[in-house]
Design a protein around this motif. Structure first.
Motif, short mmCIF file in Angstrom:
data_model
loop_
_atom_site.label_atom_id
_atom_site.label_comp_id
_atom_site.label_asym_id
_atom_site.label_seq_id
_atom_site.Cartn_x
_atom_site.Cartn_y
_atom_site.Cartn_z
N ASN A 80 3.96 1.49 -0.82
CA ASN A 80 4.47 1.67 -2.33
C ASN A 80 3.66 1.98 -3.44
O ASN A 80 3.96 1.99 -4.61
CB ASN A 80 5.27 0.36 -2.59
CG ASN A 80 6.57 0.23 -1.70
OD1 ASN A 80 6.98 1.27 -1.23
ND2 ASN A 80 7.08 -1.17 -1.49
N GLY A 81 2.23 2.05 -3.20
CA GLY A 81 1.37 2.46 -4.29
C GLY A 81 1.20 1.15 -5.13
O GLY A 81 0.70 1.25 -6.24
N GLU A 82 1.49 -0.01 -4.76
CA GLU A 82 1.12 -1.24 -5.59
C GLU A 82 -0.30 -1.73 -5.29
O GLU A 82 -0.64 -1.61 -4.49
CB GLU A 82 2.26 -2.42 -5.14
CG GLU A 82 3.71 -2.15 -5.34
CD GLU A 82 4.67 -3.00 -4.87
OE1 GLU A 82 4.13 -4.06 -4.52
OE2 GLU A 82 5.76 -2.47 -4.64
N LYS A 123 0.92 -1.35 0.16
CA LYS A 123 -0.08 -0.21 -0.18
C LYS A 123 0.92 1.26 0.11
O LYS A 123 0.59 2.23 -0.74
CB LYS A 123 -0.88 -0.13 1.24
CG LYS A 123 -2.03 0.99 1.30
CD LYS A 123 -2.85 0.90 2.34
CE LYS A 123 -4.00 2.03 2.38
NZ LYS A 123 -5.13 1.94 3.35
#
Lengths: 347, 77
Positions: A198-200, A196
């Protein structure tokens, strides 16, 4: 051999379209094409022994008695499994298919599988009581729906372990099943958090249920002073359907001026709605949009006034997202026009 | 649609034949009607009788709008 009974509507039974939607339940020993297609999916491991059908309107309007008759027909065949649908996004059919599947399991103890589009109202109503295979929103999705239904049906009939909704392709049932994960909870939570941050993409293990409920507004204080507006999903439009509202999967709505109109007649108004028999609404559209009565009540001072415009769209197979968008737009106009209350009619 | 109208702050009554769908959709004031192709009519009646039937249903809808509710309510009478 596993015995299967198939429940469908009057259309797939080859009886007829909307003009036959009020036909009562019946059993067919000669299988209609859709049941033959279902049978083919079983590749000899199961057999469709009978098809039971009912008109969609008949089922909706006589649910208790229709269901009793249908369950009777099914019981006679003593099947191991009942398949209903697929109903795609046909609302009445979806509700009937879901209801029959749920009742077969609850009342007769026979396993069941259905199939429909996730926005079909029958999906929300019956997803926890049977297995509903997720299909496309129209019969164009038949070629994907049939193998998926056939595969899940066989698995259920054989008593095999049923995997998650995602693995098996059914609509999540809201049922929790204990299972062993490879990783412990703390590690999974931290992994998810890292993703989350890391924006993944990550998949939650506990999706929050969507409770989109709106609390009721306070009652109208004095209806004799209130401005009432009419809205309908029954597709009532001026004769000729000037805005070309589609008979199903409507992409827009219409706003129509009814100033001075005291009665909707066969010469002036009609329905654009597909999916129900339009004869009665075309003969007298007041049967769907009661302009005549509201004018009477307005004249008698029982309501303040009937709003000058009414809003209309077609509810048949229309995407929830579209219906929501239409209403968001015209509700703003209704507020701006000082409308105190709305009567919304549906077919 | 009924929910978006309610959300905009206008009290709304849903007149429909298939009440379970209305409940699923989230209507708060519901008046059950006659039949899917003619919710507010009955072609078997003569015009005057049919208007009387329709008037009764519309009056029930107005009563629903005048009735305070705090949860989904079906106005059967």
């Amino acid at each position: 051999m596993i015995k299967v009974v198939h429940y469908i509507n009057q259309f797939y039974a080859g009886i007829g379209g909307e003009d036959k939607a009020d036909i009562g339940p019946a059993k067919m020993d000669a299988l209609p094409p859709i049941s033959t297609a279902l049978n083919a999916q079983f590749k000899g491991e199961a057999e469709v022994v009978a098809t039971v059908y009912c008109g969609d309107s008949y089922f909706a309007e006589n649910t208790d008695s229709a269901l009793e008759t249908i369950l009777g027909y099914i019981k006679e065949e003593n099947p191991d499994l009942v398949v209903t649908g697929p109903a795609f996004n046909a609302g009445r059919y979806g509700v009937a298919a879901g209801n029959v599947a749920a009742a077969v399991t609850e009342q007769l103890g026979i396993k069941s599988v259905s199939g429909m589009y996730i926005e079909n109202p029958g999906a929300d109503m019956y997803k926890s009581k049977t297995y509903i295979v997720s299909t496309k929103n129209s019969a164009a999705g038949m070629k994907d729906a049939m193998p998926a239904i056939g595969k899940l049906a066989l698995k259920i009939a054989k008593g095999e372990e049923i995997g998650s909704a995602e693995e098996e392709g059914y609509i999540p049932r809201g049922v929790r099943v204990p299972l062993w994960e490879k990783e412990r909870g703390a590690k999974r939570a931290v992994d998810m958090l890292v993703k989350k941050l890391n924006g993944e993409e990550f998949v939650t293990e506990f999706p929050m249920p969507e409770f989109d409920r709106v609390a009721p507004n306070p009652a109208v204080k004095d209806i004799t002073k209130a401005k009432i507006a009419l809205v309908t999903s029954g597709g009532i439009v001026p004769k000729g359907n000037p805005d070309h509202i589609e008979s199903s999967s409507a992409s827009h709505y219409g706003k129509y001026d009814i100033e001075g109109i005291t009665d909707l007649t066969a010469d002036t108004f009609q329905t654009a709605h597909g999916g129900y028999d339009p004869v009665y609404a075309n003969a007298d559209a007041d049967r769907v949009l009661p302009v005549d009565i509201l004018r009477q009540l307005e004249k008698e001072g029982k309501i303040g006034s009937l709003h000058r415009y009414y809003y209309s769209t077609v509810g048949n197979g229309t995407a929830v997202a579209n219906a929501k968008k239409f209403a968001e737009t015209y509700a703003k106009e209704l507020v701006a026009d000082g409308v105190d209350a709305v009567i919304l009619t549906s077919t | 649609m009924v929910k978006e109208i309610e959300r905009a702050g206008i009290p709304v009554v849903h007149m429909c034949t298939v009440v379970p769908i209305s409940l699923t959709v989230g209507a708060n004031r519901i008046v059950p009607t006659i039949a899917i192709p003619h919710p507010l009519g009955n072609p078997a009646l003569d015009l005057e009788e049919e208007r009387k039937l329709r008037r009764g249903l519309v009056e029930r809808a107005l009563k629903a709008l005048e009735t305070p509710v705090d949860e989904q309510t079906v106005f059967e009478q």
